[in-house]
Design a protein around this motif. Structure first.
Motif, PDB file in Angstrom:
ATOM      1  N   GLU A 121      41.978 -91.108 -26.771  1.00 19.07           N
ATOM      2  CA  GLU A 121      42.036 -93.166 -27.248  1.00 19.07           C
ATOM      3  C   GLU A 121      42.680 -93.520 -28.255  1.00 19.07           C
ATOM      4  OE1 GLU A 121      41.085 -97.397 -24.586  1.00 19.07           O
ATOM      5  OE2 GLU A 121      40.809 -95.327 -24.088  1.00 19.07           O
ATOM      6  N   ALA A 122      41.447 -93.207 -29.245  1.00 15.99           N
ATOM      7  CA  ALA A 122      41.614 -93.791 -30.216  1.00 15.99           C
ATOM      8  C   ALA A 122      42.382 -92.637 -31.240  1.00 15.99           C
ATOM      9  CB  ALA A 122      40.262 -93.525 -30.956  1.00 15.99           C
ATOM     10  N   ALA A 123      42.590 -91.694 -31.325  1.00 16.57           N
ATOM     11  CA  ALA A 123      43.459 -91.008 -32.303  1.00 16.57           C
ATOM     12  C   ALA A 123      44.423 -89.871 -30.548  1.00 16.57           C
ATOM     13  CB  ALA A 123      42.756 -89.407 -32.502  1.00 16.57           C
ATOM     14  N   PRO A 124      45.135 -90.486 -30.752  1.00 16.64           N
ATOM     15  CA  PRO A 124      46.083 -89.671 -29.482  1.00 16.64           C
ATOM     16  C   PRO A 124      47.124 -88.932 -29.650  1.00 16.64           C
ATOM     17  CG  PRO A 124      46.903 -92.310 -30.037  1.00 16.64           C
ATOM     18  CD  PRO A 124      46.032 -91.839 -31.224  1.00 16.64           C
ATOM     19  N   ASP A 125      47.214 -88.481 -30.870  1.00 18.04           N
ATOM     20  CA  ASP A 125      47.947 -87.022 -31.996  1.00 18.04           C
ATOM     21  C   ASP A 125      46.761 -86.298 -31.509  1.00 18.04           C
ATOM     22  OD1 ASP A 125      50.345 -88.111 -31.877  1.00 18.04           O
ATOM     23  OD2 ASP A 125      50.556 -89.133 -33.844  1.00 18.04           O
ATOM     24  N   GLY A 126      45.093 -86.264 -31.787  1.00 19.61           N
ATOM     25  CA  GLY A 126      44.439 -85.697 -31.988  1.00 19.61           C
ATOM     26  C   GLY A 126      43.589 -85.752 -32.811  1.00 19.61           C
ATOM     27  N   ILE A 127      42.483 -84.899 -32.626  1.00 23.00           N
ATOM     28  CA  ILE A 127      42.055 -84.252 -34.093  1.00 23.00           C
ATOM     29  C   ILE A 127      42.563 -83.553 -34.528  1.00 23.00           C
ATOM     30  CG2 ILE A 127      40.179 -86.910 -33.495  1.00 23.00           C
ATOM     31  CD1 ILE A 127      38.966 -83.908 -32.777  1.00 23.00           C
ATOM     32  N   THR A 128      42.200 -82.905 -36.210  1.00 15.52           N
ATOM     33  CA  THR A 128      41.673 -82.428 -36.896  1.00 15.52           C
ATOM     34  C   THR A 128      40.691 -81.168 -37.276  1.00 15.52           C
ATOM     35  OG1 THR A 128      41.675 -83.141 -38.683  1.00 15.52           O
ATOM     36  CG2 THR A 128      44.917 -82.719 -37.245  1.00 15.52           C
ATOM     37  N   ALA A 129      39.064 -81.537 -37.281  1.00 15.10           N
ATOM     38  CA  ALA A 129      38.858 -82.175 -37.749  1.00 15.10           C
ATOM     39  C   ALA A 129      36.965 -82.588 -37.137  1.00 15.10           C
ATOM     40  CB  ALA A 129      38.350 -81.852 -39.095  1.00 15.10           C
ATOM     41  N   ALA A 130      36.019 -82.340 -37.425  1.00 10.49           N
ATOM     42  CA  ALA A 130      35.364 -83.069 -36.758  1.00 10.49           C
ATOM     43  C   ALA A 130      33.297 -82.794 -37.987  1.00 10.49           C
ATOM     44  CB  ALA A 130      34.371 -82.725 -35.321  1.00 10.49           C
ATOM     45  N   ILE A 131      33.302 -83.763 -38.183  1.00 17.44           N
ATOM     46  CA  ILE A 131      31.729 -83.746 -38.916  1.00 17.44           C
ATOM     47  C   ILE A 131      30.617 -84.497 -37.922  1.00 17.44           C
ATOM     48  CG2 ILE A 131      30.138 -84.910 -40.871  1.00 17.44           C
ATOM     49  CD1 ILE A 131      33.790 -84.698 -42.383  1.00 17.44           C
ATOM     50  N   ASP A 132      29.311 -83.161 -37.843  1.00 11.57           N
ATOM     51  CA  ASP A 132      28.964 -84.385 -36.755  1.00 11.57           C
ATOM     52  C   ASP A 132      27.469 -84.604 -37.756  1.00 11.57           C
ATOM     53  OD1 ASP A 132      27.012 -84.409 -34.704  1.00 11.57           O
ATOM     54  OD2 ASP A 132      25.837 -82.269 -35.073  1.00 11.57           O
ATOM     55  N   THR A 133      26.928 -85.559 -37.411  1.00 13.40           N
ATOM     56  CA  THR A 133      26.131 -85.817 -38.396  1.00 13.40           C
ATOM     57  C   THR A 133      24.406 -86.616 -37.393  1.00 13.40           C
ATOM     58  OG1 THR A 133      25.765 -87.997 -38.914  1.00 13.40           O
ATOM     59  CG2 THR A 133      27.085 -86.112 -40.280  1.00 13.40           C
TER      60      THR A 133
END
Ligand SMILES: NC(=O)c1ccc[n+]([C@@H]2O[C@H](COP(=O)([O-])OP(=O)(O)OC[C@H]3O[C@@H](n4cnc5c(N)ncnc54)[C@H](OP(=O)(O)O)[C@@H]3O)[C@@H](O)[C@H]2O)c1
Length: 303
Positions: A202-214
């Motif tokens: 919902e926040a990024a309707p065009d999708g995400i391209t990367a993820a940083i997990d902390t």
């Protein structure tokens, strides 16, 4: 005599004691730093708790902490990079929570830039380098939409802002109490926990391209669920989980740290100081950090 936080057995914050120690003179190439403040990191309690002790070669008895800020007090023979009276910051494993520490001039110690407050200087060595390593691992650019977990935490708040500075859209997970704060930093907040994938969609309707997990496995799972390849996921808190890469603090340089410090000093990066405790209350400071909901950094001040 100087004070230092030490422990003789592994355990919770209750094993920590403030003891008196003899100040040592710096040897060749070493400087003695009068510590003014130390920044706390989860790895500290993972070491004194025993879980990460062998990984970091911790033996008993031991000291505590890593990130420090202070003033050079004495310079040993052959020291060329620092002189007494100079404001410095850096990292020294298991020695930061003390009135003084000794460090080789070629280890992680840097001159503090003008404008960098003591508490912020004390809060950078691990978080600043790790945040750089996270955005560099994924080569974040303005083309990216990045999911960052624990976006208000010690590492997450810096990694999120570094990604924003590169022009990326950043979706950051946090509890409701941090949502307005994240919005002010240009980060789109979402709540962590069940249903996270839907909230990110919902926040990024065009999708995400990367993820940083902390924070832990959830973000890696959600990133995979949202279709990211492993090459676009970096975790510092679930190393090796499902094959995600795990670039962290040691993968960044002292120059990276200096660049983050310069941005904080110039008010171009916000590094919130969650709370400041006196050295005598170091155990309480760790209890607060271990509760898991700090915004930015917890500091122990020596004065
Ligand atoms: N590999 C490395 O080089 C490296 C370097 C540094 C740190 N680390 C590791 O990375 C982790 C984070 O370090 P840190 O210093 O950033 O920790 P931290 O400052 O203690 O993190 C606190 C943050 O965690 C958030 N949080 C709590 N529960 C959460 C959940 N279920 N899901 C998502 N976020 C949650 C909190 O957000 P709310 O208050 O909004 O709930 C809070 O802002 C630690 O495990 C640390 O050991 C690894």
């Amino acid at each position: 005599m100087n004070r230092a936080v030490r422990y003789e057995r592994f355990g919770g914050p209750d094993v920590l004691e403030v003891v008196e120690v003899d100040p040592r003179e710096p040897g060749p190439g070493e400087v003695r730093v009068r510590v003014t403040a130390a920044g706390l990191n989860p790895v500290d309690y993972k070491i004194f708790g025993g879980a990460a002790a062998s990984r970091y070669g911790a033996t008993l008895p031991n000291g505590v902490g890593h990130d420090f800020a202070g003033i050079v007090d004495r310079a040993g023979e052959g020291v060329t990079r620092f002189s007494p009276g100079q404001r410095v910051y850096g990292g020294r494993r298991n020695e930061a929570l003390a009135d003084a520490l000794i460090i080789d001039q070629d280890d992680l110690i840097l001159p503090a830039p003008d404008g960098l407050e003591t508490d912020a200087a004390a809060a950078l060595a691990i978080g600043g380098r790790t945040a750089c390593a996270c955005v560099d691992a994924l080569a974040i650019t303005a083309e990216d939409t990045v999911l960052v977990s624990a976006a208000a935490g010690g590492v997450g708040v810096l990694a999120s802002q570094l990604a924003v500075r590169r022009g990326a859209v950043v979706v950051g997970t946090a509890s409701e109490a941090n949502h307005e704060f994240l919005r002010e930093l240009g980060i789109i907040p979402v709540a962590y926990g069940d249903g996270l994938a839907d909230r990110v969609r919902e926040a990024a309707p065009d999708g995400i391209t990367a993820a940083i997990d902390t924070h832990g496995p959830e973000t890696v799972d959600v990133a995979l669920q949202l279709g990211l390849p492993l090459t676009r996921i970096n975790t510092i808190a679930a190393r090796g989980y499902r094959g995600a890469q795990g670039k962290g603090g040691p993968d960044a340089s002292a120059d990276d740290l200096a660049s983050v410090a310069a941005l904080v000093a110039a008010d171009e990066l916000v590094l919130p100081i969650d709370s400041v405790y006196p050295l005598e209350r170091a155990a309480e400071a760790y209890e607060h950090l271990m509760a898991g909901h700090v915004r930015g950094k917890v500091i122990v001040a020596m004065e």
